[in-house]
Design a protein around this motif. Structure first.
Motif, mmCIF file in Angstrom:
data_model
loop_
_atom_site.group_PDB
_atom_site.id
_atom_site.type_symbol
_atom_site.label_atom_id
_atom_site.label_comp_id
_atom_site.label_asym_id
_atom_site.label_seq_id
_atom_site.Cartn_x
_atom_site.Cartn_y
_atom_site.Cartn_z
ATOM 1 N N MET A 49 0.832 -1.203 0.000
ATOM 2 C CA MET A 49 0.000 0.000 0.000
ATOM 3 C C MET A 49 0.865 1.252 0.000
ATOM 4 N N PHE A 50 1.886 1.292 0.886
ATOM 5 C CA PHE A 50 2.751 2.468 0.952
ATOM 6 C C PHE A 50 3.552 2.627 -0.332
ATOM 7 N N ALA A 51 3.993 1.522 -0.895
ATOM 8 C CA ALA A 51 4.734 1.616 -2.163
ATOM 9 C C ALA A 51 3.854 2.177 -3.266
ATOM 10 N N GLY A 52 2.582 1.769 -3.313
ATOM 11 C CA GLY A 52 1.665 2.301 -4.327
ATOM 12 C C GLY A 52 1.421 3.780 -4.144
ATOM 13 N N ILE A 53 1.225 4.209 -2.872
ATOM 14 C CA ILE A 53 1.003 5.630 -2.615
ATOM 15 C C ILE A 53 2.218 6.442 -3.030
ATOM 16 N N ALA A 54 3.418 5.943 -2.726
ATOM 17 C CA ALA A 54 4.636 6.665 -3.086
ATOM 18 C C ALA A 54 4.781 6.767 -4.600
ATOM 19 N N LEU A 55 4.471 5.660 -5.312
ATOM 20 C CA LEU A 55 4.571 5.677 -6.770
ATOM 21 C C LEU A 55 3.574 6.666 -7.380
ATOM 22 N N PHE A 56 2.336 6.691 -6.876
ATOM 23 C CA PHE A 56 1.320 7.614 -7.393
ATOM 24 C C PHE A 56 1.715 9.068 -7.151
ATOM 25 N N ALA A 57 2.278 9.338 -5.931
ATOM 26 C CA ALA A 57 2.711 10.707 -5.617
ATOM 27 C C ALA A 57 3.846 11.130 -6.527
ATOM 28 N N ALA A 58 4.787 10.210 -6.823
ATOM 29 C CA ALA A 58 5.902 10.559 -7.708
ATOM 30 C C ALA A 58 5.415 10.887 -9.107
ATOM 31 N N VAL A 59 4.459 10.088 -9.596
ATOM 32 C CA VAL A 59 3.920 10.345 -10.944
ATOM 33 C C VAL A 59 3.186 11.679 -10.987
ATOM 34 N N ALA A 60 2.444 12.024 -9.935
ATOM 35 C CA ALA A 60 1.691 13.271 -9.915
ATOM 36 C C ALA A 60 2.588 14.491 -9.772
ATOM 37 N N VAL A 61 3.683 14.391 -9.047
ATOM 38 C CA VAL A 61 4.538 15.558 -8.780
ATOM 39 C C VAL A 61 5.524 15.789 -9.915
ATOM 40 N N THR A 62 5.863 14.752 -10.678
ATOM 41 C CA THR A 62 6.880 14.893 -11.735
ATOM 42 C C THR A 62 6.567 16.010 -12.728
ATOM 43 N N PRO A 63 5.339 16.138 -13.303
ATOM 44 C CA PRO A 63 5.089 17.256 -14.239
ATOM 45 C C PRO A 63 5.270 18.623 -13.568
ATOM 46 N N LEU A 64 4.877 18.741 -12.322
ATOM 47 C CA LEU A 64 5.014 20.038 -11.647
ATOM 48 C C LEU A 64 6.481 20.411 -11.505
ATOM 49 N N LEU A 65 7.306 19.430 -11.164
ATOM 50 C CA LEU A 65 8.738 19.714 -11.038
ATOM 51 C C LEU A 65 9.358 20.085 -12.380
ATOM 52 N N ILE A 66 8.918 19.420 -13.445
ATOM 53 C CA ILE A 66 9.469 19.739 -14.772
ATOM 54 C C ILE A 66 9.112 21.157 -15.172
ATOM 55 N N ASN A 67 7.873 21.562 -14.939
ATOM 56 C CA ASN A 67 7.447 22.926 -15.290
ATOM 57 C C ASN A 67 8.154 23.967 -14.429
ATOM 58 N N ALA A 68 8.443 23.614 -13.172
ATOM 59 C CA ALA A 68 9.102 24.588 -12.280
ATOM 60 C C ALA A 68 10.518 24.868 -12.733
ATOM 61 N N PHE A 69 11.243 23.839 -13.216
ATOM 62 C CA PHE A 69 12.632 24.030 -13.628
ATOM 63 C C PHE A 69 12.774 24.421 -15.091
ATOM 64 N N LYS A 70 11.698 24.473 -15.813
ATOM 65 C CA LYS A 70 11.766 24.816 -17.228
ATOM 66 C C LYS A 70 11.710 26.321 -17.378
#
Length: 280
Positions: free
Chosen positions: A41-62
């Motif tokens: 369960m924790f691994a799934g939550i961590a994976l979902f959070a990583a997928v959701a935050v990745t676009p935001l991080l890309i836009n912030a550094f672009k």
């Protein structure tokens, strides 16, 4: 409550796997089931959070890229005045021109009223003046209307046009449906008259003629129709039994005939077919 359920499960597993190898297999899986589910369960939550935050991080550094504006692409708004159509003029009413009527001679007739001490008396106009004048309220000198007479134009001889000739309508010739005895081409059985004779012999019922023991003859006459069928079958012979069997036999023969021809057209025609048989 949770610990109580866990203890009951462990006791059940102990009873179920008593006397068996507990180092591997189903026992280990059932014992570590709760921990495995929690980790997944924790691994799934961590994976979902990583997928959701990745676009935001890309836009912030672009870094934003500035695109220089091209010259000559500015849009200049101009005020465009649309010419309005001139107001429609009302159609002018053209009054008809009435030609002036020429003045006519008019005579005023005053009949003096007899009064005492009359001051002025106007004499009545003479008959010659009234003759070619119009009676009115005042005297007007005008032109005398000219009376003109136009003789009728001479009419020449009238040309009488005859109606078109009536085209005679040809009436259809009446259809002659009477059977012919004299024709140009005689009727014939399709396959030949010998084939017709063989069918008559093979279909003839000789049992009806038992006990006669003699030569019996008859002539069967019938009509061959335009469509190749036959009708009005009649046998004329001295033996009635033989005549009836001959008529039945010819009526039962399968096949059609070629109709007779007269003047190039199919016609109904009579056909005579003699039959003679020897019975023992």
């Amino acid at each position: 409550m949770k610990n109580l359920l866990q203890n009951e499960k462990n006791n059940f597993d102990e009873i179920l796997f008593q006397g068996r190898n507990k180092d591997y297999g189903a026992y280990v899986i059932r014992a570590e089931y709760s921990q495995t589910i929690t980790k997944a369960m924790f691994a799934g939550i961590a994976l979902f959070a990583a997928v959701a935050v990745t676009p935001l991080l890309i836009n912030a550094f672009k870094a934003p890229v500035e695109v220089p504006a091209e010259r000559g692409t500015e849009h200049i708004l101009k005020r465009i005045e649309i010419p309005q159509d001139p107001p429609e003029k009302e159609p002018e009413i053209v009054k008809p021109v009435v030609p002036l009527k020429p003045a006519e001679n008019t005579v005023k007739i005053e009949i003096p009223t007899p009064v005492r001490n009359a001051v002025k008396e106007t004499p009545a106009p003479k008959q010659s003046v009234i003759k070619d004048s119009k009676i009115g309220h005042e005297n007007i000198v005008g032109t005398t209307p000219a009376t003109t007479y136009t003789p009728p134009a001479e009419v020449g001889p009238v040309e009488v046009i005859a109606p078109p000739a009536t085209v005679p309508i040809e009436k259809p010739k009446p259809v002659d449906n009477t059977p012919k005895t004299t024709v140009d081409v005689s009727a014939d059985f399709i396959g030949g008259i010998n084939a017709f004779r063989n069918k008559v012999v093979s279909n003839f019922d000789t049992s009806a003629m038992d006990g006669i023991g003699e030569l019996v003859k008859t002539t069967v006459m019938f009509i061959v129709e335009r469509d190749g069928t036959i009708s009005d079958i009649k046998a004329s012979g001295p033996n009635p039994t033989f005549n009836r069997e001959a008529e039945r036999t010819i009526r039962s023969v399968k096949g059609k005939w070629t109709p007779a021809k007269l003047d190039g057209e199919n016609v109904r025609s009579y056909f005579k077919f003699p039959i003679s048989m020897q019975f023992e």
